[in-house]
Scaffold this active site. Structure first.
Site, short mmCIF file in Angstrom:
data_model
loop_
_atom_site.label_atom_id
_atom_site.label_comp_id
_atom_site.label_asym_id
_atom_site.label_seq_id
_atom_site.Cartn_x
_atom_site.Cartn_y
_atom_site.Cartn_z
N ASN A 138 0.87 -1.18 0.00
CA ASN A 138 0.00 0.00 0.00
C ASN A 138 0.90 1.22 0.00
O ASN A 138 1.48 1.56 1.02
CB ASN A 138 -0.90 -0.03 1.24
CG ASN A 138 -1.71 1.24 1.41
OD1 ASN A 138 -1.77 2.07 0.50
ND2 ASN A 138 -2.32 1.41 2.58
N LYS A 186 0.13 4.27 -0.32
CA LYS A 186 -0.50 5.49 0.23
C LYS A 186 -0.21 6.68 -0.71
O LYS A 186 -0.21 6.50 -1.92
CB LYS A 186 -0.01 5.73 1.66
CG LYS A 186 -0.16 4.46 2.50
CD LYS A 186 0.06 4.65 3.96
CE LYS A 186 -0.11 3.31 4.66
NZ LYS A 186 0.01 3.40 6.11
N HIS A 232 -9.47 1.04 5.06
CA HIS A 232 -8.17 1.26 5.70
C HIS A 232 -8.37 2.23 6.86
O HIS A 232 -9.17 3.16 6.76
CB HIS A 232 -7.17 1.81 4.68
CG HIS A 232 -5.78 1.85 5.23
ND1 HIS A 232 -5.36 2.84 6.09
CD2 HIS A 232 -4.74 1.00 5.08
CE1 HIS A 232 -4.09 2.60 6.42
NE2 HIS A 232 -3.69 1.48 5.83
N GLU A 270 -6.78 4.68 7.83
CA GLU A 270 -6.62 6.11 7.51
C GLU A 270 -7.90 6.65 6.85
O GLU A 270 -8.26 7.81 7.06
CB GLU A 270 -5.39 6.29 6.59
CG GLU A 270 -4.11 6.12 7.40
CD GLU A 270 -2.92 5.58 6.62
OE1 GLU A 270 -2.90 5.69 5.38
OE2 GLU A 270 -1.99 5.05 7.27
N GLU A 326 -5.43 -5.04 10.58
CA GLU A 326 -4.40 -4.03 10.76
C GLU A 326 -4.65 -3.27 12.06
O GLU A 326 -5.43 -2.31 12.07
CB GLU A 326 -4.43 -3.03 9.60
CG GLU A 326 -4.12 -3.65 8.25
CD GLU A 326 -3.56 -2.61 7.30
OE1 GLU A 326 -2.43 -2.81 6.86
OE2 GLU A 326 -4.23 -1.61 7.04
N GLY A 348 2.46 2.18 10.60
CA GLY A 348 3.41 3.28 10.42
C GLY A 348 4.12 3.69 11.69
O GLY A 348 4.76 4.74 11.75
N SER A 394 3.42 -2.33 10.18
CA SER A 394 4.89 -2.39 10.32
C SER A 394 5.49 -3.75 9.96
O SER A 394 6.45 -4.20 10.60
CB SER A 394 5.30 -1.94 11.74
OG SER A 394 4.88 -0.61 11.98
#
Ligand code: PGA
Length: 245
Positions: A10, A12, A94, A96, A166, A172, A210
């Site tokens: 991904n 991003k 996701h 985010e 996730e 991240g 991660s």
């Protein structure tokens, strides 16, 4: 049936045209020498370029997909247009998108349904925040996100569906869930999916948060972890290709 390992990058809102050219040249060998399904989700503006340059066999996906097929929705991506471009999958849900763009379960459910109907594969992401984990509500959150996100979706779409667990606190941050923490949630998610009618031996559940060359083997050695959704370590082909085990 054995579940094929999926390693999905991904990107991003990262990568330039030059980065993508270098990435694709470097990735070529690794892709021809792996049995993993390898996928990449670039920014929408780079979909056509990546499709042209990516090694054969790499599946390409978007990071988002609208809950409508067309209309006055500035900035959104239509599932019809995505499919028309020959794109294979879309990420939906996701963290985010959930946190920054305020996408709720109802909207995500509509997005999933329409993407599946348009013959896209969907990587549906679920995961708890640190606060939720500390309150011991991880399992409740996972169940709720699965039940609400996949509500009324026909089970015939199972083969087009991949679940990504996730944990938000691991994305991240450099903090990875331990292989056992991830395995426990994957096992629980598999049970929930089975209660919802999915075939628990066949549905693919990947882990994200991660993942990197130094921890991928331990994570993927677990029975219920079928691959990885990778942010930071997917940006350089040399790191990303070390994840194909
Ligand atoms: P990360 O991102 O690998 O950089 O933690 C994972 C993701 O957001 O899917």
């Amino acid at each position: 049936m054995t579940r094929q390992t999926h390693i999905i990058g991904n990107w991003k809102m990262n990568q330039t045209v030059n980065d993508i050219k270098t990435f694709c040249e470097t990735l070529q060998n690794a892709v021809s020498n792996t049995n993993c399904v390898v996928g990449i989700s670039p920014q929408a503006i780079h979909l056509s370029l990546l499709k042209e340059l990516a090694p054969k066999g790499v599946i390409i996906g978007t990071q988002n997909c609208s809950n409508k097929e067309s209309g006055a929705l500035t900035g959104e991506l239509s599932p019809v247009a995505i499919k028309e471009l020959g794109i294979d999958f879309t990420l939906i849900g996701h963290s985010e998108r959930r946190a920054i763009f305020q996408e709720n379960d109802k909207l995500l459910n509509e997005k999933c349904a329409l993407a599946l109907k348009n013959n896209l594969k969907v990587i549906f992401c679920v995961g708890e925040t640190l606060e939720e984990r500390e309150k011991h509500s991880t399992n409740n959150v996972i169940k709720e996100q699965l039940v609400n996100g996949l509500k009324n979706i026909d089970l015939k779409y199972q083969e087009q569906l991949i679940i990504a667990y996730e944990p938000v606190w691991a994305i991240g941050t450099g903090k990875t869930a331990t292989p056992q923490q991830a395995e426990d949630v994957h096992e629980y998610a598999r049970t929930c999916l089975s209660e919802m009618g999915y075939n628990k031996d066949e549905i693919i559940i990947v882990y994200g948060g991660s993942v990197k060359p130094s921890n991928v083997n331990d994570l993927l050695s677990k029975n219920n972890i079928d691959g990885a959704l990778v942010g930071g370590a997917s940006l350089k082909a040399s790191d990303f290709s070390q994840l194909f085990i």
